[in-house]
Design a protein around this motif. Structure first.
Motif, PDB file in Angstrom:
ATOM      1  N   LEU A  75      18.596   3.964  -1.130  1.00  0.00           N
ATOM      2  CA  LEU A  75      17.283   4.611  -1.098  1.00  0.00           C
ATOM      3  C   LEU A  75      17.399   6.061  -1.549  1.00  0.00           C
ATOM      4  CD1 LEU A  75      14.245   4.605  -0.188  1.00  0.00           C
ATOM      5  CD2 LEU A  75      15.078   5.297   2.081  1.00  0.00           C
ATOM      6  N   ALA A  76      18.392   6.774  -1.029  1.00  0.00           N
ATOM      7  CA  ALA A  76      18.601   8.174  -1.405  1.00  0.00           C
ATOM      8  C   ALA A  76      18.874   8.302  -2.896  1.00  0.00           C
ATOM      9  CB  ALA A  76      19.765   8.758  -0.604  1.00  0.00           C
ATOM     10  N   ASP A  77      19.672   7.399  -3.455  1.00  0.00           N
ATOM     11  CA  ASP A  77      20.007   7.478  -4.869  1.00  0.00           C
ATOM     12  C   ASP A  77      18.824   7.124  -5.758  1.00  0.00           C
ATOM     13  OD1 ASP A  77      22.537   8.279  -4.192  1.00  0.00           O
ATOM     14  OD2 ASP A  77      23.440   6.288  -4.395  1.00  0.00           O
ATOM     15  N   LYS A  78      18.049   6.131  -5.352  1.00  0.00           N
ATOM     16  CA  LYS A  78      16.882   5.737  -6.160  1.00  0.00           C
ATOM     17  C   LYS A  78      15.849   6.853  -6.213  1.00  0.00           C
ATOM     18  CE  LYS A  78      18.100   1.326  -6.868  1.00  0.00           C
ATOM     19  NZ  LYS A  78      18.383   0.747  -8.200  1.00  0.00           N
ATOM     20  N   LEU A  79      15.788   7.654  -5.136  1.00  0.00           N
ATOM     21  CA  LEU A  79      14.806   8.742  -5.086  1.00  0.00           C
ATOM     22  C   LEU A  79      15.409  10.085  -5.493  1.00  0.00           C
ATOM     23  CD1 LEU A  79      12.834   7.801  -1.838  1.00  0.00           C
ATOM     24  CD2 LEU A  79      12.156   7.463  -4.222  1.00  0.00           C
ATOM     25  N   HIS A  80      16.695  10.065  -5.898  1.00  0.00           N
ATOM     26  CA  HIS A  80      17.360  11.260  -6.443  1.00  0.00           C
ATOM     27  C   HIS A  80      17.277  12.450  -5.494  1.00  0.00           C
ATOM     28  CE1 HIS A  80      17.467   8.981 -10.174  1.00  0.00           C
ATOM     29  NE2 HIS A  80      16.165   8.817 -10.106  1.00  0.00           N
ATOM     30  N   ILE A  81      17.641  12.218  -4.238  1.00  0.00           N
ATOM     31  CA  ILE A  81      17.560  13.349  -3.307  1.00  0.00           C
ATOM     32  C   ILE A  81      18.863  14.140  -3.244  1.00  0.00           C
ATOM     33  CG2 ILE A  81      15.832  12.112  -1.925  1.00  0.00           C
ATOM     34  CD1 ILE A  81      17.893  11.946   0.296  1.00  0.00           C
TER      35      ILE A  81
ATOM     36  N   GLU B 180      22.767  -1.605   6.833  1.00  0.00           N
ATOM     37  CA  GLU B 180      21.806  -0.513   7.011  1.00  0.00           C
ATOM     38  C   GLU B 180      22.269   0.766   6.293  1.00  0.00           C
ATOM     39  OE1 GLU B 180      18.883  -0.458   9.648  1.00  0.00           O
ATOM     40  OE2 GLU B 180      18.988  -2.460   8.796  1.00  0.00           O
ATOM     41  N   ALA B 181      23.569   1.058   6.366  1.00  0.00           N
ATOM     42  CA  ALA B 181      24.084   2.269   5.727  1.00  0.00           C
ATOM     43  C   ALA B 181      23.884   2.215   4.222  1.00  0.00           C
ATOM     44  CB  ALA B 181      25.558   2.452   6.055  1.00  0.00           C
ATOM     45  N   PHE B 182      24.113   1.062   3.620  1.00  0.00           N
ATOM     46  CA  PHE B 182      24.017   0.971   2.175  1.00  0.00           C
ATOM     47  C   PHE B 182      22.567   0.909   1.710  1.00  0.00           C
ATOM     48  CE2 PHE B 182      28.330  -0.399   3.217  1.00  0.00           C
ATOM     49  CZ  PHE B 182      29.029   0.530   2.459  1.00  0.00           C
ATOM     50  N   ASP B 183      21.660   0.431   2.573  1.00  0.00           N
ATOM     51  CA  ASP B 183      20.233   0.549   2.273  1.00  0.00           C
ATOM     52  C   ASP B 183      19.847   2.026   2.192  1.00  0.00           C
ATOM     53  OD1 ASP B 183      19.888  -2.183   2.211  1.00  0.00           O
ATOM     54  OD2 ASP B 183      18.557  -2.288   3.951  1.00  0.00           O
TER      55      ASP B 183
ATOM     56  N   THR C 254       0.813  -1.219   0.000  1.00  0.00           N
ATOM     57  CA  THR C 254       0.000   0.000   0.000  1.00  0.00           C
ATOM     58  C   THR C 254       0.844   1.265   0.000  1.00  0.00           C
ATOM     59  OG1 THR C 254      -0.132  -0.002   2.422  1.00  0.00           O
ATOM     60  CG2 THR C 254      -1.857  -1.199   1.243  1.00  0.00           C
ATOM     61  N   SER C 255       2.153   1.115   0.120  1.00  0.00           N
ATOM     62  CA  SER C 255       3.050   2.278   0.204  1.00  0.00           C
ATOM     63  C   SER C 255       3.978   2.304  -1.001  1.00  0.00           C
ATOM     64  CB  SER C 255       3.901   2.203   1.476  1.00  0.00           C
ATOM     65  OG  SER C 255       3.104   2.188   2.629  1.00  0.00           O
ATOM     66  N   PRO C 256       4.491   3.475  -1.346  1.00  0.00           N
ATOM     67  CA  PRO C 256       5.513   3.516  -2.406  1.00  0.00           C
ATOM     68  C   PRO C 256       6.761   2.781  -1.956  1.00  0.00           C
ATOM     69  CG  PRO C 256       5.322   5.659  -1.316  1.00  0.00           C
ATOM     70  CD  PRO C 256       4.197   4.823  -0.803  1.00  0.00           C
ATOM     71  N   ARG C 257       7.422   2.105  -2.896  1.00  0.00           N
ATOM     72  CA  ARG C 257       8.630   1.337  -2.576  1.00  0.00           C
ATOM     73  C   ARG C 257       9.661   1.530  -3.687  1.00  0.00           C
ATOM     74  NH1 ARG C 257       7.486  -4.700  -0.602  1.00  0.00           N
ATOM     75  NH2 ARG C 257       7.309  -5.104  -2.835  1.00  0.00           N
ATOM     76  N   VAL C 258      10.920   1.350  -3.329  1.00  0.00           N
ATOM     77  CA  VAL C 258      11.979   1.314  -4.331  1.00  0.00           C
ATOM     78  C   VAL C 258      12.553  -0.097  -4.356  1.00  0.00           C
ATOM     79  CG1 VAL C 258      12.583   3.748  -4.092  1.00  0.00           C
ATOM     80  CG2 VAL C 258      13.786   2.052  -2.705  1.00  0.00           C
ATOM     81  N   ARG C 259      13.030  -0.511  -5.519  1.00  0.00           N
ATOM     82  CA  ARG C 259      13.654  -1.820  -5.656  1.00  0.00           C
ATOM     83  C   ARG C 259      15.166  -1.643  -5.595  1.00  0.00           C
ATOM     84  NH1 ARG C 259      15.614  -5.743  -9.274  1.00  0.00           N
ATOM     85  NH2 ARG C 259      14.737  -7.830  -8.916  1.00  0.00           N
ATOM     86  N   LEU C 260      15.799  -2.303  -4.638  1.00  0.00           N
ATOM     87  CA  LEU C 260      17.245  -2.211  -4.478  1.00  0.00           C
ATOM     88  C   LEU C 260      17.946  -3.139  -5.460  1.00  0.00           C
ATOM     89  CD1 LEU C 260      17.444  -2.208  -0.557  1.00  0.00           C
ATOM     90  CD2 LEU C 260      17.201  -0.260  -2.108  1.00  0.00           C
TER      91      LEU C 260
ATOM     92  N   LEU D  94      12.334  -1.440  -0.437  1.00  0.00           N
ATOM     93  CA  LEU D  94      12.193  -0.620   0.759  1.00  0.00           C
ATOM     94  C   LEU D  94      10.986   0.287   0.590  1.00  0.00           C
ATOM     95  CD1 LEU D  94      15.803   0.638   1.693  1.00  0.00           C
ATOM     96  CD2 LEU D  94      14.527  -1.258   2.702  1.00  0.00           C
ATOM     97  N   ALA D  95      10.089   0.254   1.568  1.00  0.00           N
ATOM     98  CA  ALA D  95       8.929   1.147   1.560  1.00  0.00           C
ATOM     99  C   ALA D  95       9.321   2.466   2.220  1.00  0.00           C
ATOM    100  CB  ALA D  95       7.771   0.506   2.313  1.00  0.00           C
ATOM    101  N   TYR D  96       8.761   3.550   1.726  1.00  0.00           N
ATOM    102  CA  TYR D  96       9.163   4.860   2.246  1.00  0.00           C
ATOM    103  C   TYR D  96       7.979   5.810   2.321  1.00  0.00           C
ATOM    104  CZ  TYR D  96       9.088   6.326  -2.687  1.00  0.00           C
ATOM    105  OH  TYR D  96       8.701   6.587  -3.981  1.00  0.00           O
ATOM    106  N   ARG D  97       8.196   6.905   3.045  1.00  0.00           N
ATOM    107  CA  ARG D  97       7.199   7.979   3.162  1.00  0.00           C
ATOM    108  C   ARG D  97       7.924   9.310   3.077  1.00  0.00           C
ATOM    109  NH1 ARG D  97       4.395  10.923   7.647  1.00  0.00           N
ATOM    110  NH2 ARG D  97       5.806   9.932   9.135  1.00  0.00           N
ATOM    111  N   GLU D  98       7.432  10.200   2.253  1.00  0.00           N
ATOM    112  CA  GLU D  98       8.010  11.538   2.095  1.00  0.00           C
ATOM    113  C   GLU D  98       7.073  12.559   2.724  1.00  0.00           C
ATOM    114  OE1 GLU D  98      10.177  11.657  -2.135  1.00  0.00           O
ATOM    115  OE2 GLU D  98       8.174  10.786  -2.265  1.00  0.00           O
TER     116      GLU D  98
END
Length: 340
Positions: free
Chosen positions: A123-129, A116-119, A38-44, A50-54
């Motif tokens: 995540l940051a790179d997949k979402l282009h932050i 955990e650090a590389f997750d 039900t949440s947005p997710r990125v594929r590693l 990983l599910a995330y919330r902005e």
């Protein structure tokens, strides 16, 4: 005949023991019979999600981007009392995510402190932050922040460790301090953490056996909480947020048990091995510690802060483990983080 019976009995005992020790299979989100996505997710890159919330201002408009790692038995949907006025004033974008096995993020069978650090980086790179961001870890989620300080320091604008988890087996700790702080815990919690550290293969059995009491927090015991923490519980609404209730839906082994085993296991590094990520003084790590916290003894985090020159220590009198959920302190934590 006797030999055959003995072999059968031994074989049966081994099979029974194996079934008691073996954890159940996870109920992976989106799989047949598993919880829905039900949440947005990125594929590693390793295939996990990983599910995330902005929340906060948009990442395109943000001046500061903060990735938040939730604590034990929590999720990306925890509610921090941060006012919209402060969010807009500081122009902050906040990215929270379900750590591996929690909520709607896939389990990670090889989960460690290092992973955990590389997750977080992926995540940051997949979402282009962007190339730089802040990290914030609450309680158990702070070991992910320590990991970021060790493995991806070049990506960090700053860090905040709030009532951060401590591992009593860190080599850097003076033996007498570690022993005294460990003995402040309830006996059942000491046993639980020892099993996680020395015999993780037994941990599923330990957490489900009925002979000895295991983790007090999951048993509903309130002895470990300070007066301010008990007051926090008293003021919670009777019906918790539905999204937050999804945190265990893939199985307690994949979220809670793996979290404890990773945190209390043998780390790939020692906190005092971490070099200053900001040699030009253009950033800092902040440790926020409640003086009355009975879950995390303040003396260990005070000691680490004294040894690490890039850490700024904030000890809060009269507060316990849930200090981040005090609206005034929460805003101070965010304001201090982005100020450097």
């Amino acid at each position: 005949m006797i030999v055959k019976v003995a072999v059968a009995v031994v074989g049966g005992l081994i099979g029974w023991a194996y079934m008691r020790i073996k954890p159940p299979p996870p109920r992976i989100c989106g799989s047949p019979g598993g919880p829905p996505i039900t949440s947005p997710r990125v594929r590693l890159d390793d295939g996990r999600h990983l599910a995330y919330r902005e929340w906060g201002v948009s990442k395109d408009e943000a001046k500061h981007k903060i990735i938040v790692s939730h604590g034990f038995d929590s999720s990306k949907d925890m509610t921090l009392p941060l006012s919209q006025e402060l969010i807009e004033e500081l122009q902050i974008y906040i990215l929270s995510f379900d750590r591996a096995g929690y909520g709607e993020s896939d389990p990670h069978p090889k989960r460690t402190v290092k992973s955990e650090a590389f997750d977080i980086q992926e995540l940051a790179d997949k979402l282009h932050i962007g190339p730089k961001f802040y990290v914030m870890g609450l309680s158990m989620g702070a070991y992910a922040t320590w990991s970021c300080l060790k493995y991806i320091p070049h990506r960090l604008s700053g860090a905040s460790l709030i009532v951060p988890f401590v591992n009593y087996w860190w080599p850097c700790l003076p033996a007498d301090m570690a022993k005294k702080c460990f003995e402040l815990l309830l006996a059942q919690d000491r046993w639980t953490f020892c099993v996680a550290h020395y015999a993780p293969w037994l941990f599923h059995w330990w957490m489900n056996q009925k002979i000895f009491p295991s983790l007090s927090m999951l048993a509903g015991k309130l002895d470990i909480f300070s007066e301010s923490d008990l007051e926090f519980f008293k003021n919670q609404p009777p019906n918790p947020d539905d999204n937050q209730e999804k945190r265990r839906q893939q199985g307690v082994y994949e979220c809670l048990y793996r979290d404890i085993m990773a945190g209390y296991g043998k780390w790939e590094f020692d906190p005092l091995d971490i070099s200053n990520p900001w040699p030009d003084n253009n950033g800092a790590a902040h440790i926020w510690q409640g003086y009355e916290d009975r879950v995390i003894p303040y003396k260990i985090n005070r000691f680490l802060s004294e040894k690490l020159p890039f850490v700024r220590y904030h000890e809060v009198p009269g507060k316990g483990h849930f200090l981040a959920f005090d609206s005034g302190l929460c805003e101070e934590i965010f304001r201090t983080l982005v100020a450097g």
